[in-house]
Design a protein around this motif. Structure first.
Motif, mmCIF file in Angstrom:
data_model
loop_
_atom_site.group_PDB
_atom_site.id
_atom_site.type_symbol
_atom_site.label_atom_id
_atom_site.label_comp_id
_atom_site.label_asym_id
_atom_site.label_seq_id
_atom_site.Cartn_x
_atom_site.Cartn_y
_atom_site.Cartn_z
ATOM 1 N N SER A 144 0.844 -1.205 0.000
ATOM 2 C CA SER A 144 0.000 0.000 0.000
ATOM 3 C C SER A 144 0.876 1.250 0.000
ATOM 4 N N LYS A 145 0.268 2.363 -0.363
ATOM 5 C CA LYS A 145 1.029 3.623 -0.462
ATOM 6 C C LYS A 145 1.703 3.962 0.871
ATOM 7 N N ASP A 146 0.981 3.698 1.988
ATOM 8 C CA ASP A 146 1.561 4.030 3.295
ATOM 9 C C ASP A 146 2.472 2.924 3.838
ATOM 10 N N GLU A 147 2.704 1.909 3.062
ATOM 11 C CA GLU A 147 3.637 0.823 3.390
ATOM 12 C C GLU A 147 3.295 0.104 4.700
ATOM 13 N N SER A 148 1.997 0.004 5.000
ATOM 14 C CA SER A 148 1.605 -0.699 6.220
ATOM 15 C C SER A 148 1.044 -2.088 5.925
ATOM 16 N N LYS A 194 8.177 -1.615 8.119
ATOM 17 C CA LYS A 194 9.355 -1.199 7.355
ATOM 18 C C LYS A 194 10.489 -0.906 8.329
ATOM 19 N N GLN A 201 4.710 -1.209 -5.343
ATOM 20 C CA GLN A 201 4.018 -0.328 -4.408
ATOM 21 C C GLN A 201 3.010 0.539 -5.147
ATOM 22 N N GLY A 204 -0.260 5.717 -5.581
ATOM 23 C CA GLY A 204 -1.310 6.691 -5.271
ATOM 24 C C GLY A 204 -1.834 7.407 -6.490
ATOM 25 N N THR A 243 10.714 13.098 6.908
ATOM 26 C CA THR A 243 10.112 12.584 8.137
ATOM 27 C C THR A 243 11.178 11.875 8.970
ATOM 28 N N SER A 291 8.299 5.668 -1.223
ATOM 29 C CA SER A 291 9.143 4.826 -0.379
ATOM 30 C C SER A 291 10.563 5.411 -0.363
#
Lengths: 371, 439
Positions: free
Chosen positions: A142-146, A201, A243, A246, A312, B230
């Motif tokens: 997913s875009k949020d890598e969860s 991640k 991935q 979005g 971030t 990413s």
């Protein structure tokens, strides 16, 4: 009187059951009357990590008394010692009396006793070479890598010389699918698909995994029910990772070998290098202490400067190894937590603020040379 | 010449592995997208088409003769098929051809569906290049960045949307190896200058829609949209491009008109080699008119502007530069700023010996060395200087000049040097050897 029946496998050409009217003489002096019974059933089993077991069922017409059943093959690789021949029915009155191996032939002969004339179903099992299998996975993150959707593919390459008109192919975890395969053909089948698999991640600094000290980006997922997996052990295989960008499409973000992962174990996949996190190691202290002749302890301070240029904050996992007898000193600093994994290995979790603000991990340890 | 084809086929099998009759339709591409990676010889191609399926099983043949496609990577999916009407139930690689596969597509509801076929191909690459024009006084630099796409994949990609990926992905097998088994000829290595175009390619180049003749009919250079995903950055080129086989194309990716520069001189062998060298410095941040995206690794070619025109300063390979990271461009030694080192004295002290009665031998010693480094700035502007000195063994380092510990072996002097001035620094290194060594 003895009756003689032949099963011959000539590569992909076919199978023949032959009723011989002659006495059991060597193969070159046989007059044959052949029937062509189809295989009732074939299964190709991939239970073993490397070997492939073929099981086929055939119905054979037996005469009363002793029947000689020949099984021969050409153009295929069958492990002669692995062949198992038995009636399908558990309460069968048919008895396998003996197995003979003719010299110089890819063949064997079973002496089969039947108390009465009639048809009997038999199962023949053998190991067959040159059938390759490959497990592969595709993960769409997913875009949020969860989370990710994990697709589990099974590819079979049939170089055995044998054609399978219709066979049950059975994977190690018991998944069954029926396919026809010609010799030389390969087939890829989607055997499992899991949605919403949780993943984590991790940024990892480990010089045994990357000798230049680059920071690796790993995805870690647990093969467990509460992570969306945990139904079967995951076979070794290549995992290709995409991935969601979005924007309605996906980007390929890397691939790794996924190790065999039993239920309850973790699967760690490296997708590449986190170029926006830089780590520089400096040894600030490297002193000898407690010198006793040619024996001494050492006092060492390793300083890792961490710069995270991402927008971030991130946590970097340091995997550091020190050989011999050693102890970390209390003034070590700059980490959120640490764990001594084994005598040689210590892990630090180091928070790294965003936009390149440097932070330092100070690892102070003494190597003791006790005798 | 097109080498990739997609066919809906009806097969009537007379018998296994025997001749087969085929009914074939050739649906055209609706669109194609290339995602090209710079860290690997890898491009992800997404080929979108509209196909009509009947209810039940449909057989679809996809072939890619004379290309560098990895057969294990070829995937099929229906786009916007929320009800899950279309599903690939089997992928078969027939024995007679390495460069072909047949999908069995099971369709629950007859109709036309948009599908995406994706695969990896080798032979398409991209790289970054930079041109820097440094002002005469070296106080600023105009930086232009370019990305160049090379296509040696064996396939022409017409009107493709192009995305370039900045980042180092992990691959466990090379696409070229997976594509190789029956590849008729090795790929042509990418030359720095493209070869002569074929007539066919020239025609494509001249096409107003191609983008290769002059910006795709646009009167301005194409924009490149840069977004993070990413650990990667994706550079999406505006509009579409036609990338014929064996051609290369360069697009401008970055312009920064006046980046403030600092000039420093380093004697830092571990980083810049053994010579006293001039280094131009800036940061990839907003203060330096940059910082919107990382700068991918590539060649930087530097020129100096002067009244007479441009002069060549040199070229060097630059590593990946993250946002907010500093950039140090080593332009080599400068005869106008020099460094000389002298050893002023050398003596041995604290000698100790062992003896067995007849012979005596040295077991402990200490050397004391005094050094002088003189830096002269013949330039008409102030410069920064950084000198790193690495010592070995059990040593003491002493100096009246200010210095700092870089690591347990290295001491560094950092100072500014005014225009047309010089500075001498002195230091003493005392090194204990043999039994005198305590560290």
């Amino acid at each position: 009187m003895k009756y003689r029946i032949f099963f011959s496998m000539f590569g992909a050409a076919g199978i023949a059951a032959v009723l011989s009217l002659m006495s059991p003489t060597p193969a070159q002096a046989r007059i044959k009357l052949a029937t062509l019974p189809a295989r009732d059933k074939v299964s190709v089993r991939f239970d073993h990590p490397t070997a492939v077991l073929v099981e086929e069922e055939r119905t054979i017409s037996l005469q009363k008394d002793v029947n000689m059943v020949d099984f021969s093959w050409a153009g295929t690789t069958i492990d002669k010692g692995s062949i198992v021949f038995r009636p399908v029915k558990a309460d069968s009155k048919v008895v396998i009396l003996s197995t003979s191996y003719p010299p110089g032939e890819n063949a064997l002969t079973w002496a089969v006793y039947a108390p009465a004339a009639g048809s009997e179903a038999f199962r023949i099992s053998y190991l067959m070479g040159n059938i390759q299998r490959e497990t592969s996975y595709t993960a769409l993150v997913s875009k949020d890598e969860s989370t990710c959707t994990l697709r589990h593919n099974f590819t079979i390459r049939n170089w055995s010389g044998e054609a399978f008109d219709a066979a049950d192919f059975i994977t190690r975890e018991g998944k069954r699918f029926e396919k026809a395969m010609t010799n030389g053909e390969a087939k890829k089948v989607l055997v499992n698909k899991w949605d919403g698999v949780k993943l984590k991640k991790e940024y990892v600094y480990d010089t045994t995994r990357h000798s230049e000290g680059k920071v690796l980006t790993d995805y870690v997922m647990m093969n467990a029910r509460d992570s969306g997996l945990g139904q079967i052990p995951l076979e070794f295989g290549k995992v290709r990772i995409y991935q969601d960008d979005g924007k309605g499409t996906t980007a390929f973000t890397g691939e790794d070998w996924g190790k065999f992962t039993p239920i309850g174990d973790e699967l760690r996949l490296n997708i590449g290098i986190a170029q926006d996190i830089k780590i520089e190691l400096k040894k600030m202290v490297n002193d000898r202490e407690n010198v006793r002749g040619n024996v001494f302890d050492t006092n060492e301070v390793d300083e890792y400067e961490v710069k995270n240029f991402k927008d971030t904050a991130a946590t970097v996992v340091f995997v550091v190894r020190v050989q011999g007898e050693w102890a970390m000193q209390n003034d070590s600093a700059g980490f959120e937590k640490f764990e001594r994994m084994d005598n040689e290995t210590i892990k630090f979790w180091v928070p790294a603020p965003a936009k390149g603000t440097p932070v330092k991990l100070k690892f102070h340890y003494k190597r003791l040379n006790n005798w | 010449m097109k080498t990739i084809s997609l066919a809906l086929i009806a097969l009537i099998l007379a018998q296994i592995a025997a001749a087969k009759e085929e009914l074939v339709t050739l649906p055209p591409r609706d669109s194609v997208q290339l995602t090209i990676y710079n860290s690997e010889d890898l491009t992800l191609v997404r080929d979108n088409r509209t196909l009509s399926f009947k209810q039940g099983d449909n057989r679809l043949q996809f072939s890619w003769a004379n290309t560098l496609i990895d057969p294990t990577s070829v995937e099929f999916r229906a786009i916007d098929d929320k009800d899950g009407n279309v599903e690939v139930t089997e992928t078969s690689f027939p024995p007679e051809s390495f460069e072909m596969l047949i999908w069995t597509v099971t369709c629950k509801k007859e109709g036309a569906y948009k599908v995406e076929i994706s695969y990896f191909t080798s032979g398409i690459s991209w790289g970054a290049e930079y041109q820097g024009q440094v002002s005469e006084d070296e106080s600023s630099m105009e930086l232009q960045g370019f990305v160049t796409v090379h296509n040696y994949s064996g396939e022409d990609y017409e009107n493709a949307s192009v995305r370039l990926v900045v980042g180092v992905i992990h691959m466990v097998e090379r696409v070229i190896d997976l594509a190789r088994p029956r590849r008729p000829s090795p790929p042509v290595p990418a030359p720095s200058v493209p070869g002569s175009p074929s007539k066919e390619n020239l025609r494509k180049m001249d096409s107003p829609a191609s983008g290769l003749g002059g910006g795709g009919g646009m009167s301005r250079p194409k924009e490149i949209d840069k977004t993070g995903l990413s650990e990667y950055y994706i550079y999406a080129v505006e509009g579409t491009e036609t990338v014929p086989n064996t051609w290369s194309k360069r697009l401008k990716s970055l312009t920064a008109p006046a980046i403030p520069l600092k000039t420093n001189y380093y004697l830092q062998p571990r980083k810049f080699g053994p010579l006293f060298t001039k280094v131009l410095e800036f940061k990839n941040n907003e203060e330096h008119k940059l910082g919107k995206e990382p700068l991918p690794d590539g060649i930087i070619r530097l020129y100096r502007r002067s009244a007479a025109g441009l002069t060549w300063m040199g070229a060097l390979a630059s590593k990946y530069i993250a946002k907010n990271d500093e950039v140090k461009i080593n332009v080599g030694p400068d005869p106008e700023v020099t460094l000389k080192e002298k050893r002023l004295s050398f003596k041995k002290i604290d000698l100790s010996f062992e003896s067995n009665g007849r012979n005596r031998w040295i077991v402990g010693w200490t050397t004391v060395e005094e050094f002088e480094i003189e830096v002269k700035n013949f330039r008409g502007r102030a410069v920064g200087v950084e000198i790193h000195r690495t010592c070995g063994g059990d040593f003491d380092f002493a100096s009246d000049d200010s210095f700092a510990n870089e690591d347990f072996q290295t001491r560094k002097f950092v100072f500014a040097l005014g225009a047309n001035t010089s500075k001498k620094i002195k230091f003493t290194v005392t090194t204990r050897g043999g039994t005198n060594a305590k560290k």
